[in-house]
Design a protein around this motif. Structure first.
Motif, short mmCIF file in Angstrom:
data_model
loop_
_atom_site.label_atom_id
_atom_site.label_comp_id
_atom_site.label_asym_id
_atom_site.label_seq_id
_atom_site.Cartn_x
_atom_site.Cartn_y
_atom_site.Cartn_z
N GLU A 147 0.83 -1.21 0.00
CA GLU A 147 0.00 0.00 0.00
C GLU A 147 0.87 1.25 0.00
O GLU A 147 0.62 2.20 -0.75
CB GLU A 147 -0.92 0.00 1.22
N ARG A 148 1.91 1.25 0.81
CA ARG A 148 2.79 2.41 0.88
C ARG A 148 3.62 2.55 -0.39
O ARG A 148 3.84 3.66 -0.89
CB ARG A 148 3.69 2.29 2.11
N LEU A 149 4.05 1.43 -0.94
CA LEU A 149 4.80 1.46 -2.20
C LEU A 149 3.94 2.02 -3.32
O LEU A 149 4.41 2.80 -4.16
CB LEU A 149 5.30 0.06 -2.54
N LYS A 150 2.66 1.66 -3.36
CA LYS A 150 1.77 2.15 -4.40
C LYS A 150 1.60 3.67 -4.32
O LYS A 150 1.61 4.36 -5.34
CB LYS A 150 0.40 1.47 -4.30
N ILE A 151 1.46 4.18 -3.09
CA ILE A 151 1.34 5.64 -2.94
C ILE A 151 2.59 6.33 -3.47
O ILE A 151 2.51 7.34 -4.18
CB ILE A 151 1.10 5.99 -1.45
N LEU A 152 3.74 5.79 -3.14
CA LEU A 152 4.99 6.38 -3.62
C LEU A 152 5.08 6.33 -5.13
O LEU A 152 5.43 7.32 -5.79
CB LEU A 152 6.18 5.64 -3.00
N LEU A 153 4.75 5.19 -5.71
CA LEU A 153 4.84 5.05 -7.17
C LEU A 153 3.88 5.99 -7.88
O LEU A 153 4.21 6.57 -8.92
CB LEU A 153 4.57 3.60 -7.57
N ASP A 154 2.69 6.16 -7.34
CA ASP A 154 1.73 7.09 -7.95
C ASP A 154 2.31 8.51 -7.97
O ASP A 154 2.16 9.24 -8.97
CB ASP A 154 0.41 7.08 -7.18
N ALA A 165 10.19 15.65 -14.03
CA ALA A 165 11.47 15.01 -13.73
C ALA A 165 12.10 14.40 -14.97
O ALA A 165 11.43 13.84 -15.84
CB ALA A 165 11.27 13.94 -12.67
N TYR A 166 13.42 14.49 -15.04
CA TYR A 166 14.17 13.77 -16.06
C TYR A 166 14.08 12.27 -15.78
O TYR A 166 13.81 11.83 -14.65
CB TYR A 166 15.65 14.16 -16.02
N ALA A 167 14.36 11.47 -16.81
CA ALA A 167 14.41 10.02 -16.62
C ALA A 167 15.49 9.64 -15.61
O ALA A 167 15.37 8.62 -14.92
CB ALA A 167 14.68 9.34 -17.96
N LEU A 168 16.53 10.47 -15.50
CA LEU A 168 17.59 10.19 -14.53
C LEU A 168 17.05 10.20 -13.11
O LEU A 168 17.46 9.38 -12.27
CB LEU A 168 18.70 11.23 -14.68
N LYS A 169 16.14 11.11 -12.82
CA LYS A 169 15.51 11.14 -11.49
C LYS A 169 14.69 9.87 -11.27
O LYS A 169 14.73 9.27 -10.18
CB LYS A 169 14.60 12.36 -11.39
N ARG A 170 13.98 9.44 -12.29
CA ARG A 170 13.18 8.23 -12.17
C ARG A 170 14.06 7.01 -11.97
O ARG A 170 13.71 6.09 -11.22
CB ARG A 170 12.30 8.08 -13.41
N ALA A 171 15.22 7.00 -12.62
CA ALA A 171 16.16 5.89 -12.43
C ALA A 171 16.69 5.87 -10.99
O ALA A 171 16.85 4.80 -10.39
CB ALA A 171 17.32 6.01 -13.41
N PHE A 172 16.94 7.04 -10.45
CA PHE A 172 17.38 7.17 -9.07
C PHE A 172 16.32 6.59 -8.12
O PHE A 172 16.64 5.81 -7.21
CB PHE A 172 17.64 8.65 -8.78
N LEU A 173 15.07 6.95 -8.32
CA LEU A 173 13.98 6.46 -7.47
C LEU A 173 13.78 4.95 -7.64
O LEU A 173 13.51 4.24 -6.67
CB LEU A 173 12.70 7.22 -7.77
N LEU A 174 13.89 4.48 -8.88
CA LEU A 174 13.77 3.05 -9.14
C LEU A 174 14.83 2.27 -8.37
O LEU A 174 14.53 1.25 -7.73
CB LEU A 174 13.89 2.77 -10.63
N PRO A 213 13.05 -0.49 4.19
CA PRO A 213 12.56 -1.77 3.67
C PRO A 213 11.09 -2.03 3.98
O PRO A 213 10.49 -2.92 3.38
CB PRO A 213 13.47 -2.79 4.37
N ASN A 214 10.53 -1.28 4.93
CA ASN A 214 9.10 -1.37 5.20
C ASN A 214 8.32 -0.31 4.42
O ASN A 214 7.12 -0.14 4.61
CB ASN A 214 8.83 -1.20 6.70
N PHE A 215 9.04 0.40 3.55
CA PHE A 215 8.49 1.49 2.74
C PHE A 215 7.72 2.46 3.64
O PHE A 215 6.57 2.81 3.38
CB PHE A 215 7.65 0.95 1.59
N ALA A 216 8.41 2.88 4.70
CA ALA A 216 7.81 3.77 5.69
C ALA A 216 8.84 4.82 6.08
O ALA A 216 10.04 4.69 5.81
CB ALA A 216 7.37 2.98 6.91
N GLY A 217 8.35 5.88 6.73
CA GLY A 217 9.23 6.92 7.23
C GLY A 217 9.29 8.15 6.35
O GLY A 217 9.05 8.08 5.14
N TYR A 218 9.63 9.27 6.97
CA TYR A 218 9.60 10.53 6.22
C TYR A 218 10.83 10.71 5.33
O TYR A 218 10.93 11.69 4.59
CB TYR A 218 9.39 11.69 7.19
N ASN A 219 11.76 9.75 5.37
CA ASN A 219 12.93 9.83 4.50
C ASN A 219 12.55 9.90 3.03
O ASN A 219 13.27 10.50 2.22
CB ASN A 219 13.84 8.63 4.74
N PHE A 220 11.41 9.32 2.67
CA PHE A 220 10.98 9.35 1.27
C PHE A 220 10.69 10.77 0.80
O PHE A 220 10.76 11.05 -0.40
CB PHE A 220 9.76 8.45 1.07
#
Length: 423
Positions: A58-65, A73-82, A202-209
């Protein structure tokens, strides 16, 4: 005297031909940001398939959306996030596999940790480094927080260097080559003591995102949900580190960690780490904001065709205000015998006095060896080692410090010991 730097092209980055060519090369083959792409790559990287409880999706989906909705964003930014997503998913697989094979890890006691809490850019890193230099304590170095569990598909090479360490070292060299002022703003060498919120990744949680990409939907989700499970996950990873130390023939040591997020999660922090000692730093919020958004803007020069300075100003002013209002509300939950208030100016004038006070509250005796440890760190890491950045909030972000400071009157009223800069 530290060399001073000014970023004259912060709002209109002047990229080198090599930087532009790199952006174009990734643009020609843009990455795909999907759940399947991230999880499949993690399975391939580790040879594992069991991610454990599925609530992280659920958290990963919110981030991906949100990441996919950032059309600037450039594709380079998307590669960084990937790559971040794959790293966290890979770590999740490795962590779950280790815990399945060694359930005794859950029984490891995390006793009386020392936790530095405060706004980003408020002296938390310096205080953590001084405390962490004490060989009686156990810190969390960057290379290990980025990959808490070794990947069996990445054995140690003939040089004896852990591949996790080598990977972070190589990444830091690339970062310095593309953004050479990064070290002056926030050095990220492999041995750098990193924030414990990284262990929630790894729990896809926290404000670090939120530091990876502006994510208001994820922020709102995070702020509206109980973070106790994610702090428990973080604590479990600390247990893994401790168990690994014992397996390697070492001893259990008290942890010393830090994270700005704890400032707005003080009740949860107390619930999960009830016997901790917390050192809470305080600084003029405007100095914090101008430092943070300048660092982020500089880091985005290869991520966007133009820098959205007003967006950065609005987002992080609001974010710092949320942190501080939560702190003012919840600070009393930490009793005097378990907490130390650390005003920034006081800390800069006599950092060792603050270290001694934190030790005293934590019941950690003064020793000659501990003081030698800290002295050795200070000698090898002088202030301004990588230079000092000169900020210009009004020029770069279109707001005067005095005008912005009015928004934080509540903070100065709550903490009279904090010096308000003169107009």
């Amino acid at each position: 005297m530290a060399q001073k730097f000014s970023i004259d092209d912060l709002t209109d980055p002047q990229l080198s031909p090599e930087q532009r060519a790199y952006i174009a090369s990734v643009e020609a083959n843009p990455p795909v940001l999907t759940e399947d792409a991230i999880l499949s790559a993690a399975r391939d990287a580790t040879g594992l398939s069991d991610f454990g409880p599925d609530d992280f999706r659920e958290r990963l989906k919110i981030l991906l959306d949100e990441w996919n909705g950032d059309t600037r964003a450039y594709a380079l930014k998307r590669a960084f996030l990937l790559n971040y997503g794959i790293r966290y998913a890979s770590n999740r697989l490795l962590i779950h596999d280790l815990l399945t094979r060694h359930p005794e890890i859950h029984d490891e006691p995390i006793e009386r940790p020392i936790m530095v809490v405060g706004m980003p850019r408020s002296g938390t890193t310096h205080l953590l480094n001084l405390l962490g230099a004490d060989s009686r304590l156990r810190s969390t170095p960057l290379w290990q927080t980025y990959a808490p569990v070794p990947n069996p598909k990445e054995p140690v090479g003939p040089d004896g260097v852990d591949p996790r360490y080598a990977r972070v070292a190589a990444s830091w060299e690339v970062q310095l080559a593309s953004n050479p002022l990064s070290a002056a703003m926030h050095a990220m060498e492999p041995d750098h003591f990193h924030e414990d919120v990284e262990l929630m990744g790894p729990n896809f949680a926290g404000y670090n995102f939120e530091w990876l990409a502006r994510a208001p939907k994820f922020r709102d989700y995070y702020l509206s949900t109980d973070q106790t499970p994610h702090y428990e996950y973080m604590k479990t990873v600390l247990k893994i580190f401790q168990w690994q130390d014992v397996q390697a023939g070492g001893t259990r040591k008290r942890f010393v960690t830090k994270c700005p997020q704890h400032l707005e999660q003080l009740p949860v922090l107390k619930k999960v780490f009830p016997d901790a000692t917390v050192a809470i730093t305080y600084r003029d919020p405007v100095e914090v904001i101008q430092s943070a958004i300048t660092m982020i803007a500089y880091g985005e020069r290869m991520s966007y065709p133009t820098i959205d300075t007003q967006g950065l100003l609005a987002y992080w002013t609001d974010r710092v205000e949320k942190l501080l209002r939560a702190c003012v509300r919840d600070r009393p939950i930490w009793p005097e015998e378990q907490s130390v208030d650390v005003p920034f100016d006081t800390f800069m004038k006599d950092d060792m006095a603050v270290v001694r006070e934190v030790r005293r509250k934590a019941g950690l005796p003064e020793t000659d060896q501990a003081n030698r440890d800290v002295a050795a760190y200070i000698e090898s890491h002088p202030r301004g080692k990588y230079g000092q950045l000169v900020y210009n909030l009004e020029r770069d972000f279109g707001v005067s410090p005095d005008e912005l400071r009015k928004r934080f009157d509540f903070y100065y009223e709550a903490y009279p010991f904090l010096r308000r800069p003169a107009k």
